[in-house]
Design an enzyme around this catalytic site. Structure first.
Site, short mmCIF file in Angstrom:
data_model
loop_
_atom_site.label_atom_id
_atom_site.label_comp_id
_atom_site.label_asym_id
_atom_site.label_seq_id
_atom_site.Cartn_x
_atom_site.Cartn_y
_atom_site.Cartn_z
N ARG A 106 28.34 -39.00 -34.13
CA ARG A 106 26.90 -38.86 -34.33
C ARG A 106 26.31 -37.71 -33.65
NH1 ARG A 106 27.14 -42.47 -37.58
NH2 ARG A 106 26.13 -44.46 -37.45
N GLU A 142 19.19 -35.40 -39.15
CA GLU A 142 19.66 -35.65 -40.61
C GLU A 142 19.08 -36.74 -41.56
OE1 GLU A 142 23.70 -37.09 -39.69
OE2 GLU A 142 23.18 -38.86 -40.78
N HIS A 181 27.33 -36.28 -43.89
CA HIS A 181 27.68 -37.70 -43.25
C HIS A 181 28.44 -38.48 -44.31
CE1 HIS A 181 26.02 -40.70 -40.19
NE2 HIS A 181 27.01 -41.36 -40.84
C1 DGY Z 1 28.66 -45.62 -39.55
O1 DGY Z 1 29.22 -46.76 -39.95
O2 DGY Z 1 28.27 -45.70 -38.27
C2 DGY Z 1 28.72 -44.52 -40.37
O3 DGY Z 1 28.11 -43.49 -39.52
C3 DGY Z 1 27.76 -44.93 -41.64
O4 DGY Z 1 26.56 -45.22 -41.22
#
Ligand code: DGY
Length: 322
Positions: A240, A269, A288
């Site tokens: 993240r 983002e 992402h």
């Molecule tokens: C997750 O599963 O956390 C991925 O980043 C997609 O949301």
């Protein structure tokens, strides 16, 4: 016959997943894949028993407080749950689940892609070819960093981190890691544990971030810690954006304090990421897509459905996080 519980699905899911969901629940789907505002979400939640959202929908304490009492569960289509205020959900007795395990391979693939792409200047090279600016070849042309045999530091040796370690061993990388606690040696295959993040950073050539965003990890890779990395170091993030201090990372990439970065996740983002990243040649940027494979999308959906089935049978769901 009992009526099926109603599930609000906030985004377009794979066809097979939507079909399976409809076998067990009445579904309120989003065929146009529209990104709902919080007001729209709250309105759509009026007559549903559960919500199946993605990380694109934010469930702040305020939003959760406004959810109708009929909503019993938030079964996320994601492993990350930083978009949900878990304490607020607990207070409202809303069960929250996620989809761990099933995206580890796909995310590890993207981590390896970012490591290689950042090290070998893939983004820069691709732009050169596409823009017809590629005019010459010489031994000095587009020289990058070799990954084979280098030291990989894994920040957060959970499910994804462990798969990345395995893939990286295929490149003869030696593995170092930091976790709150060391793993059992049977799970680490000789990876070296560092109790302090700073000690890990000082020992490695590539850093791959795999810890979830939480109050403890927000801004973990800050200016002071980036300074512990050496000038040839590469930073990769598939977890993240919140784990990284963007100002500090951009500054380090600009000044040459570190060599390169590969990023799949960002603060702000998708459209408000740090503008510095876009201007730098030594970053390899992806939007992402860590878990974006057909296999993994299906598996995430089935996992969310299993959690919902358990919840509405009155059983404990496998992946309860609140
Ligand atoms: C997750 O599963 O956390 C991925 O980043 C997609 O949301």
């Amino acid at each position: 016959m009992n009526k099926k519980p109603v599930v609000l699905v906030t985004r377009k899911l794979p066809i097979a997943v939507e079909k399976k969901l409809a076998e067990h629940f009445e579904t309120l789907l989003n065929p146009d894949d529209k990104l709902y505002t919080t007001d729209e979400l709250l309105q759509l939640a009026e007559n549903v028993d559960a919500i199946l959202p993605c990380h694109t929908e934010k469930f702040s304490a305020q939003t959760i407080a406004q959810l109708p009492f009929r909503v019993k569960a938030i079964a996320n289509f994601s492993v990350g749950v930083d978009h949900v205020d878990l304490e607020a959900a607990k207070l409202r007795q809303i069960i929250v689940t996620n989809t761990p395990d099933v995206l580890s391979d796909a995310t590890a693939e993207i981590a390896m892609l970012l490591i290689l792409g950042a090290a070998r200047r893939a983004s820069e090279g691709e732009r050169l070819v596409r823009s017809q600016q590629w005019k010459d070849w010489s031994p000095a042309f587009m020289v990058g960093k070799q990954i084979t045999g280098k030291r990989l530091g894994i920040l957060g040796m959970g499910r994804v981190g462990q798969v990345v370690a395995r893939r990286a061993r295929g490149f003869d990388m030696t593995i170092h890691y930091h976790n709150r606690k060391p793993l059992q040696s049977s799970d680490t295959e000789g990876a070296v544990y560092h109790a302090a993040v700073e000690d890990l950073l000082a020992e490695i050539d590539v850093l791959s971030i795999h810890c979830p965003a939480s109050d403890e990890t927000r801004g973990l890779l800050n200016r002071q810690r980036i300074a512990a990395l050496h000038a040839n170091a590469i930073v990769v993030n598939t977890s993240r954006g919140a784990v990284v201090d963007d100002d500090a990372l951009v500054e380090a990439l600009k000044s040459g304090a570190i060599a390169a970065a590969g990023l799949d996740v960002y603060n702000g983002e998708p459209d408000a990421i740090h503008p510095g990243y876009r201007q730098l040649d030594n970053v390899f940027l992806l939007p992402h897509i860590g878990s974006a494979t057909e296999e993994t999308r299906d598996a995430m959906g089935y996992r969310a459905i299993d959690n919902l089935i358990a919840i509405f049978k009155g059983e404990e769901p496998g992946d309860r996080v609140a």
